[in-house]
Write a protein that holds these residues in place. Structure first.
Motif: not given
Length: 121
Positions: A31-32, A52-54, A69-72, A97-99
């Motif tokens: 996932i990007k 973003s992934s970063g 927004i947050s991500r794991d 999602a861009d993958a």
């Protein structure tokens, strides 16, 4: 391929909070960029927040200071914490999602099925 499944929508009073989750599943993917969009009746779909992934984030002006927004990355999951909700936040919220599919070496965009958020007293 990649599947996105959202959860956490519902009915909330003005001023209340909700937390949306979106989990990506599949095989051989990376996932990007991930984002939340929303679409209200009679309106175009708009991006609410992206990450973003970063971990770099951006927000629509209408939600700045209220939504986070947050991500794991380990769980391929993105979250949207929504505070101080207003009736105008009422919409169907979609995960995006861009993958990159490793076996193909190509990047695709994927959408979840949407979850309804209704802000009303």
């Amino acid at each position: 391929q990649v599947q996105l499944v959202e959860s956490g929508g519902g009915l909330v009073q003005p001023g209340g909070s909700l937390r949306l989750s979106c989990a990506a599943s599949g095989s051989d993917f990376s996932i990007k960029f991930m984002a939340w969009y929303r679409q209200a009746p009679g309106k175009q779909r708009e991006m609410v927040a992206g990450i973003s992934s970063g971990g770099s984030t951006n927000y629509a002006d209408s939600v700045k200071g209220r939504f986070t927004i947050s991500r794991d990355n380990a769980k391929n999951t993105v979250f949207l914490q929504m505070n101080s909700l207003k009736p105008e936040d009422t919409a169907v919220y979609y995960c995006y999602a861009d993958a990159v599919i490793a076996t193909m070496g190509l990047q695709f965009g994927y959408w979840g099925q949407g979850t309804q958020v209704t802000v009303s007293s």
